[in-house]
Design a protein around this motif. Structure first.
Motif, PDB file in Angstrom:
ATOM      1  N   MET A   1       0.812  -1.192   0.000  1.00  0.00           N
ATOM      2  CA  MET A   1       0.000   0.000   0.000  1.00  0.00           C
ATOM      3  C   MET A   1       0.857   1.257   0.000  1.00  0.00           C
ATOM      4  SD  MET A   1      -3.201   1.201   2.071  1.00  0.00           S
ATOM      5  CE  MET A   1      -3.306   2.830   2.710  1.00  0.00           C
ATOM      6  N   ALA A   2       1.909   1.271   0.798  1.00  0.00           N
ATOM      7  CA  ALA A   2       2.785   2.439   0.866  1.00  0.00           C
ATOM      8  C   ALA A   2       3.438   2.705  -0.482  1.00  0.00           C
ATOM      9  CB  ALA A   2       3.841   2.251   1.948  1.00  0.00           C
ATOM     10  N   GLU A   3       3.790   1.647  -1.190  1.00  0.00           N
ATOM     11  CA  GLU A   3       4.399   1.819  -2.506  1.00  0.00           C
ATOM     12  C   GLU A   3       3.444   2.503  -3.473  1.00  0.00           C
ATOM     13  OE1 GLU A   3       6.212  -1.581  -4.298  1.00  0.00           O
ATOM     14  OE2 GLU A   3       7.301  -2.093  -2.478  1.00  0.00           O
ATOM     15  N   ALA A   4       2.176   2.166  -3.390  1.00  0.00           N
ATOM     16  CA  ALA A   4       1.175   2.784  -4.270  1.00  0.00           C
ATOM     17  C   ALA A   4       1.015   4.267  -3.963  1.00  0.00           C
ATOM     18  CB  ALA A   4      -0.160   2.066  -4.124  1.00  0.00           C
ATOM     19  N   VAL A   5       1.046   4.616  -2.693  1.00  0.00           N
ATOM     20  CA  VAL A   5       0.925   6.020  -2.290  1.00  0.00           C
ATOM     21  C   VAL A   5       2.141   6.806  -2.772  1.00  0.00           C
ATOM     22  CG1 VAL A   5       0.795   7.595  -0.314  1.00  0.00           C
ATOM     23  CG2 VAL A   5      -0.523   5.471  -0.299  1.00  0.00           C
ATOM     24  N   VAL A   6       3.326   6.240  -2.587  1.00  0.00           N
ATOM     25  CA  VAL A   6       4.558   6.898  -3.035  1.00  0.00           C
ATOM     26  C   VAL A   6       4.515   7.105  -4.547  1.00  0.00           C
ATOM     27  CG1 VAL A   6       7.059   6.607  -3.308  1.00  0.00           C
ATOM     28  CG2 VAL A   6       5.984   6.081  -1.124  1.00  0.00           C
ATOM     29  N   LYS A   7       4.102   6.083  -5.271  1.00  0.00           N
ATOM     30  CA  LYS A   7       4.021   6.162  -6.737  1.00  0.00           C
ATOM     31  C   LYS A   7       3.050   7.264  -7.164  1.00  0.00           C
ATOM     32  CE  LYS A   7       5.065   4.550 -10.794  1.00  0.00           C
ATOM     33  NZ  LYS A   7       6.353   4.922 -11.361  1.00  0.00           N
ATOM     34  N   LYS A   8       1.894   7.332  -6.492  1.00  0.00           N
ATOM     35  CA  LYS A   8       0.897   8.359  -6.815  1.00  0.00           C
ATOM     36  C   LYS A   8       1.448   9.758  -6.551  1.00  0.00           C
ATOM     37  CE  LYS A   8      -3.679   9.957  -5.589  1.00  0.00           C
ATOM     38  NZ  LYS A   8      -4.260  10.481  -4.397  1.00  0.00           N
ATOM     39  N   LEU A   9       2.090   9.951  -5.411  1.00  0.00           N
ATOM     40  CA  LEU A   9       2.656  11.254  -5.062  1.00  0.00           C
ATOM     41  C   LEU A   9       3.772  11.652  -6.031  1.00  0.00           C
ATOM     42  CD1 LEU A   9       2.780  10.875  -1.171  1.00  0.00           C
ATOM     43  CD2 LEU A   9       1.267  12.391  -2.467  1.00  0.00           C
ATOM     44  N   LEU A  10       4.634  10.692  -6.369  1.00  0.00           N
ATOM     45  CA  LEU A  10       5.716  10.982  -7.310  1.00  0.00           C
ATOM     46  C   LEU A  10       5.178  11.293  -8.705  1.00  0.00           C
ATOM     47  CD1 LEU A  10       8.483   8.418  -6.306  1.00  0.00           C
ATOM     48  CD2 LEU A  10       8.563  10.903  -6.109  1.00  0.00           C
ATOM     49  N   ASN A  11       4.140  10.594  -9.113  1.00  0.00           N
ATOM     50  CA  ASN A  11       3.535  10.880 -10.420  1.00  0.00           C
ATOM     51  C   ASN A  11       2.941  12.280 -10.463  1.00  0.00           C
ATOM     52  OD1 ASN A  11       4.250   8.434 -11.539  1.00  0.00           O
ATOM     53  ND2 ASN A  11       2.285   7.455 -11.099  1.00  0.00           N
ATOM     54  N   GLU A  12       2.304  12.676  -9.385  1.00  0.00           N
ATOM     55  CA  GLU A  12       1.751  14.034  -9.339  1.00  0.00           C
ATOM     56  C   GLU A  12       2.872  15.071  -9.342  1.00  0.00           C
ATOM     57  OE1 GLU A  12      -1.176  16.929  -6.720  1.00  0.00           O
ATOM     58  OE2 GLU A  12      -1.047  14.812  -6.187  1.00  0.00           O
ATOM     59  N   LEU A  13       3.917  14.810  -8.567  1.00  0.00           N
ATOM     60  CA  LEU A  13       5.062  15.716  -8.530  1.00  0.00           C
ATOM     61  C   LEU A  13       5.699  15.833  -9.909  1.00  0.00           C
ATOM     62  CD1 LEU A  13       6.959  17.476  -6.839  1.00  0.00           C
ATOM     63  CD2 LEU A  13       8.234  15.413  -6.249  1.00  0.00           C
ATOM     64  N   GLN A  14       5.846  14.727 -10.588  1.00  0.00           N
ATOM     65  CA  GLN A  14       6.415  14.733 -11.937  1.00  0.00           C
ATOM     66  C   GLN A  14       5.505  15.482 -12.899  1.00  0.00           C
ATOM     67  OE1 GLN A  14       7.740  10.928 -13.389  1.00  0.00           O
ATOM     68  NE2 GLN A  14       7.652  11.577 -15.518  1.00  0.00           N
ATOM     69  N   GLU A  47       7.950  12.215   2.194  1.00  0.00           N
ATOM     70  CA  GLU A  47       8.898  12.019   3.301  1.00  0.00           C
ATOM     71  C   GLU A  47       8.373  11.007   4.329  1.00  0.00           C
ATOM     72  OE1 GLU A  47      12.487  12.664   5.215  1.00  0.00           O
ATOM     73  OE2 GLU A  47      11.873  13.649   3.358  1.00  0.00           O
ATOM     74  N   GLU A  48       7.076  10.981   4.526  1.00  0.00           N
ATOM     75  CA  GLU A  48       6.478  10.046   5.477  1.00  0.00           C
ATOM     76  C   GLU A  48       6.702   8.586   5.075  1.00  0.00           C
ATOM     77  OE1 GLU A  48       2.343  10.911   6.144  1.00  0.00           O
ATOM     78  OE2 GLU A  48       2.724  13.076   6.085  1.00  0.00           O
ATOM     79  N   TYR A  49       6.878   8.359   3.767  1.00  0.00           N
ATOM     80  CA  TYR A  49       7.034   7.004   3.243  1.00  0.00           C
ATOM     81  C   TYR A  49       8.480   6.731   2.818  1.00  0.00           C
ATOM     82  CZ  TYR A  49       1.978   7.357   3.085  1.00  0.00           C
ATOM     83  OH  TYR A  49       0.657   7.538   3.419  1.00  0.00           O
ATOM     84  N   ARG A  50       9.399   7.406   3.420  1.00  0.00           N
ATOM     85  CA  ARG A  50      10.815   7.302   3.048  1.00  0.00           C
ATOM     86  C   ARG A  50      11.307   5.852   3.009  1.00  0.00           C
ATOM     87  NH1 ARG A  50      15.354  11.043   5.664  1.00  0.00           N
ATOM     88  NH2 ARG A  50      15.559  11.889   3.596  1.00  0.00           N
ATOM     89  N   ASN A  51      10.883   5.042   3.948  1.00  0.00           N
ATOM     90  CA  ASN A  51      11.338   3.651   4.017  1.00  0.00           C
ATOM     91  C   ASN A  51      10.760   2.773   2.914  1.00  0.00           C
ATOM     92  OD1 ASN A  51      12.820   4.281   6.307  1.00  0.00           O
ATOM     93  ND2 ASN A  51      11.127   3.794   7.681  1.00  0.00           N
ATOM     94  N   SER A  52       9.703   3.244   2.258  1.00  0.00           N
ATOM     95  CA  SER A  52       9.053   2.453   1.207  1.00  0.00           C
ATOM     96  C   SER A  52       9.559   2.790  -0.193  1.00  0.00           C
ATOM     97  CB  SER A  52       7.543   2.681   1.246  1.00  0.00           C
ATOM     98  OG  SER A  52       7.035   2.310   2.505  1.00  0.00           O
ATOM     99  N   ILE A  53      10.507   3.713  -0.293  1.00  0.00           N
ATOM    100  CA  ILE A  53      10.995   4.138  -1.605  1.00  0.00           C
ATOM    101  C   ILE A  53      11.931   3.071  -2.167  1.00  0.00           C
ATOM    102  CG2 ILE A  53      12.410   5.859  -2.806  1.00  0.00           C
ATOM    103  CD1 ILE A  53      11.274   7.940  -0.884  1.00  0.00           C
ATOM    104  N   ASN A  54      11.620   2.634  -3.403  1.00  0.00           N
ATOM    105  CA  ASN A  54      12.438   1.615  -4.052  1.00  0.00           C
ATOM    106  C   ASN A  54      13.309   2.247  -5.144  1.00  0.00           C
ATOM    107  OD1 ASN A  54      10.786   1.966  -6.324  1.00  0.00           O
ATOM    108  ND2 ASN A  54       9.408   0.324  -5.687  1.00  0.00           N
ATOM    109  N   GLU A  55      14.038   1.425  -5.863  1.00  0.00           N
ATOM    110  CA  GLU A  55      14.972   1.918  -6.894  1.00  0.00           C
ATOM    111  C   GLU A  55      14.249   2.647  -8.016  1.00  0.00           C
ATOM    112  OE1 GLU A  55      18.444   3.039  -8.308  1.00  0.00           O
ATOM    113  OE2 GLU A  55      18.189   1.924  -6.432  1.00  0.00           O
ATOM    114  N   GLU A  56      13.100   2.146  -8.411  1.00  0.00           N
ATOM    115  CA  GLU A  56      12.319   2.808  -9.466  1.00  0.00           C
ATOM    116  C   GLU A  56      11.895   4.207  -9.018  1.00  0.00           C
ATOM    117  OE1 GLU A  56       8.013   2.290 -11.702  1.00  0.00           O
ATOM    118  OE2 GLU A  56       8.928   0.542 -10.779  1.00  0.00           O
ATOM    119  N   ASN A  57      11.494   4.323  -7.759  1.00  0.00           N
ATOM    120  CA  ASN A  57      11.118   5.627  -7.211  1.00  0.00           C
ATOM    121  C   ASN A  57      12.316   6.576  -7.191  1.00  0.00           C
ATOM    122  OD1 ASN A  57       9.136   3.879  -4.769  1.00  0.00           O
ATOM    123  ND2 ASN A  57       8.413   4.777  -6.678  1.00  0.00           N
TER     124      ASN A  57
END
Length: 114
Positions: A1-14, A47-57
């Motif tokens: 779930m955290a990965e999906a949130v990070v992906k969504k936030l990064l996509n919006e930022l991009q 930042e809240e999901y810092r531990n869930s950030i993977n290489e793709e992120n």
């Protein structure tokens, strides 16, 4: 779930970053301020999901960061432009004040041109 949130936030930022880059030369300082504030909100959320950030992120973050210097250059350009305008306004006020002072009716004012 955290990965999906990070992906969504990064996509919006991009998305907002790429949109800003596409119209950067027409953006004014207010629009750039809104962009900076929105990007800051997204980064703080990520930042809240810092531990869930993977290489793709991390790769996506590096891609987004690659635009920062271009955005910063535009901000500095607008800042310098505003500074020049304020300097000119100050010079105009100084010149006008020499002619707008209330002088006594029986006094003389001599303007020496150089």
């Amino acid at each position: 779930m955290a990965e999906a949130v990070v992906k969504k936030l990064l996509n919006e930022l991009q998305s907002i970053t790429e949109d800003a880059i596409s119209r950067l030369n027409t953006m004014d300082s207010d629009e750039l301020e809104l962009l900076a504030n929105r990007r800051e909100e997204l980064v703080l959320s990520i930042e809240e999901y810092r531990n869930s950030i993977n290489e793709e992120n991390r790769e996506q973050i590096a891609y987004i960061l690659s635009f920062d210097m271009t955005i910063l250059k535009r901000m500095l350009f607008l800042k310098n432009e505003a500074g020049e305008w304020m300097h000119k306004q100050g010079a105009i006020r100084t010149q006008q004040s020499a002619y707008q002072n209330a002088y006594s009716l029986d006094s003389m004012f001599i303007d020496h041109r150089k």
